[in-house]
Design a protein around this motif. Structure first.
Motif, PDB file in Angstrom:
ATOM      1  N   PHE A  88       0.945 -30.985  -7.660  1.00 23.32           N
ATOM      2  CA  PHE A  88       0.708 -31.275  -9.075  1.00 23.32           C
ATOM      3  C   PHE A  88       1.946 -31.849  -9.757  1.00 23.32           C
ATOM      4  CE2 PHE A  88      -3.109 -28.696  -8.599  1.00 23.32           C
ATOM      5  CZ  PHE A  88      -4.003 -29.509  -9.279  1.00 23.32           C
ATOM      6  N   LEU A  89       3.124 -31.533  -9.260  1.00 24.85           N
ATOM      7  CA  LEU A  89       4.330 -32.175  -9.767  1.00 24.85           C
ATOM      8  C   LEU A  89       4.314 -33.666  -9.447  1.00 24.85           C
ATOM      9  CD1 LEU A  89       7.109 -31.646 -11.126  1.00 24.85           C
ATOM     10  CD2 LEU A  89       8.032 -31.415  -8.819  1.00 24.85           C
ATOM     11  N   PHE A  90       3.920 -33.992  -8.213  1.00 23.62           N
ATOM     12  CA  PHE A  90       3.790 -35.396  -7.821  1.00 23.62           C
ATOM     13  C   PHE A  90       2.720 -36.098  -8.655  1.00 23.62           C
ATOM     14  CE2 PHE A  90       1.534 -38.539  -5.214  1.00 23.62           C
ATOM     15  CZ  PHE A  90       2.552 -39.472  -5.068  1.00 23.62           C
ATOM     16  N   LEU A  91       1.557 -35.455  -8.837  1.00 20.36           N
ATOM     17  CA  LEU A  91       0.488 -36.068  -9.629  1.00 20.36           C
ATOM     18  C   LEU A  91       0.900 -36.254 -11.081  1.00 20.36           C
ATOM     19  CD1 LEU A  91      -2.710 -34.292  -8.309  1.00 20.36           C
ATOM     20  CD2 LEU A  91      -2.091 -36.682  -8.043  1.00 20.36           C
ATOM     21  N   TYR A  92       1.665 -35.318 -11.606  1.00 21.64           N
ATOM     22  CA  TYR A  92       2.110 -35.421 -12.995  1.00 21.64           C
ATOM     23  C   TYR A  92       2.981 -36.652 -13.200  1.00 21.64           C
ATOM     24  CZ  TYR A  92       4.373 -34.203 -17.398  1.00 21.64           C
ATOM     25  OH  TYR A  92       4.839 -34.226 -18.678  1.00 21.64           O
ATOM     26  N   PHE A  93       3.907 -36.907 -12.292  1.00 18.36           N
ATOM     27  CA  PHE A  93       4.770 -38.072 -12.438  1.00 18.36           C
ATOM     28  C   PHE A  93       4.082 -39.365 -12.012  1.00 18.36           C
ATOM     29  CE2 PHE A  93       8.169 -34.799 -12.231  1.00 18.36           C
ATOM     30  CZ  PHE A  93       8.719 -35.068 -13.474  1.00 18.36           C
ATOM     31  N   CYS A 151       3.077 -25.597  -2.121  1.00 16.30           N
ATOM     32  CA  CYS A 151       2.395 -26.869  -1.884  1.00 16.30           C
ATOM     33  C   CYS A 151       1.569 -27.297  -3.098  1.00 16.30           C
ATOM     34  CB  CYS A 151       1.511 -26.782  -0.651  1.00 16.30           C
ATOM     35  SG  CYS A 151       2.421 -26.706   0.889  1.00 16.30           S
ATOM     36  N   ALA A 152       0.874 -26.353  -3.715  1.00 17.04           N
ATOM     37  CA  ALA A 152       0.093 -26.668  -4.913  1.00 17.04           C
ATOM     38  C   ALA A 152       1.007 -27.103  -6.057  1.00 17.04           C
ATOM     39  CB  ALA A 152      -0.742 -25.467  -5.321  1.00 17.04           C
ATOM     40  N   PHE A 153       2.121 -26.404  -6.225  1.00 19.46           N
ATOM     41  CA  PHE A 153       3.084 -26.765  -7.270  1.00 19.46           C
ATOM     42  C   PHE A 153       3.644 -28.170  -7.039  1.00 19.46           C
ATOM     43  CE2 PHE A 153       7.636 -26.857  -8.406  1.00 19.46           C
ATOM     44  CZ  PHE A 153       7.516 -26.860  -9.784  1.00 19.46           C
ATOM     45  N   LEU A 154       4.049 -28.466  -5.807  1.00 26.30           N
ATOM     46  CA  LEU A 154       4.626 -29.776  -5.510  1.00 26.30           C
ATOM     47  C   LEU A 154       3.602 -30.896  -5.613  1.00 26.30           C
ATOM     48  CD1 LEU A 154       7.008 -28.917  -2.541  1.00 26.30           C
ATOM     49  CD2 LEU A 154       7.621 -29.390  -4.920  1.00 26.30           C
ATOM     50  N   LEU A 189      -0.188 -31.658 -16.358  1.00 28.63           N
ATOM     51  CA  LEU A 189       0.818 -30.746 -16.890  1.00 28.63           C
ATOM     52  C   LEU A 189       0.281 -29.323 -16.973  1.00 28.63           C
ATOM     53  CD1 LEU A 189       3.637 -30.344 -18.122  1.00 28.63           C
ATOM     54  CD2 LEU A 189       2.600 -30.824 -20.340  1.00 28.63           C
ATOM     55  N   PHE A 190      -0.986 -29.188 -17.349  1.00 30.66           N
ATOM     56  CA  PHE A 190      -1.625 -27.878 -17.427  1.00 30.66           C
ATOM     57  C   PHE A 190      -1.655 -27.206 -16.056  1.00 30.66           C
ATOM     58  CE2 PHE A 190      -5.611 -25.418 -17.133  1.00 30.66           C
ATOM     59  CZ  PHE A 190      -5.314 -24.414 -18.039  1.00 30.66           C
ATOM     60  N   PHE A 191      -2.133 -27.922 -15.043  1.00 26.64           N
ATOM     61  CA  PHE A 191      -2.192 -27.353 -13.700  1.00 26.64           C
ATOM     62  C   PHE A 191      -0.801 -27.150 -13.114  1.00 26.64           C
ATOM     63  CE2 PHE A 191      -6.621 -28.973 -13.667  1.00 26.64           C
ATOM     64  CZ  PHE A 191      -7.239 -27.753 -13.439  1.00 26.64           C
ATOM     65  N   LEU A 192       0.132 -28.007 -13.446  1.00 28.40           N
ATOM     66  CA  LEU A 192       1.509 -27.840 -12.998  1.00 28.40           C
ATOM     67  C   LEU A 192       2.099 -26.552 -13.547  1.00 28.40           C
ATOM     68  CD1 LEU A 192       4.039 -29.019 -11.583  1.00 28.40           C
ATOM     69  CD2 LEU A 192       4.595 -30.088 -13.771  1.00 28.40           C
ATOM     70  N   SER A 193       1.840 -26.261 -14.809  1.00 26.24           N
ATOM     71  CA  SER A 193       2.370 -25.027 -15.391  1.00 26.24           C
ATOM     72  C   SER A 193       1.703 -23.795 -14.798  1.00 26.24           C
ATOM     73  CB  SER A 193       2.212 -25.044 -16.913  1.00 26.24           C
ATOM     74  OG  SER A 193       0.851 -25.118 -17.267  1.00 26.24           O
TER      75      SER A 193
END
Length: 146
Positions: free
Chosen positions: A102-107, A97-100, A116-120
């Protein structure tokens, strides 16, 4: 450069122990905390269920840093497989859930560097929890076959 070593962080191997419990101490609160002496070392286990381990029980277990991760009690035919699956699956779900998110926030926010930092970071956590979950399921399968 030993302080830069991440071997302890990536090492998620459990050690297998087999033996008879020579001493067992149980503290009951909202959950039970067991401190047992097995195979010349003290181990600790926290559980929701009560009266799982007693003195003199034959135990097969996987441990990590003096904590019991998985066990099968051969004397009373009890185990903690369901609880371990629930714990590690919940950890995997939280990391996913955290990964998804931050992926949504990144795009959504225009490819910001902080996202991108938190996504990685959360992608690494997700991969590590996935590897841990797979190894736990393999160890459960191995203990069920015994």
């Amino acid at each position: 450069m030993a302080f830069l070593s991440i071997d302890n962080f990536l090492n998620h191997k459990n050690t297998f122990l087999k033996g008879t419990i020579s001493s067992c101490e149980e503290k009951k609160y909202r959950y039970s905390t067991y401190k047992i002496f097995l195979d010349k070392q003290y181990l600790e286990y926290k559980s929701i269920e009560k009266n799982l381990l007693n003195k003199g029980d034959n135990l097969l277990c996987f441990t990590r840093k003096d904590k019991i991760i998985l066990f099968k009690n051969l004397s009373t035919k009890k185990d903690n497989f369901k609880e371990a699956r629930l714990r590690f699956s919940l950890l995997l779900l939280i990391c996913l859930c955290a990964f998804l998110s931050f992926l949504f926030l990144y795009f959504y926010s225009g490819f910001m560097i902080i996202d991108l930092f938190f996504l990685s970071i959360f992608s690494v956590f997700f991969v590590l929890s996935l590897c841990t979950n797979i190894s736990i399921y393999k160890q459960i399968k191995m203990l069920k076959s015994i």
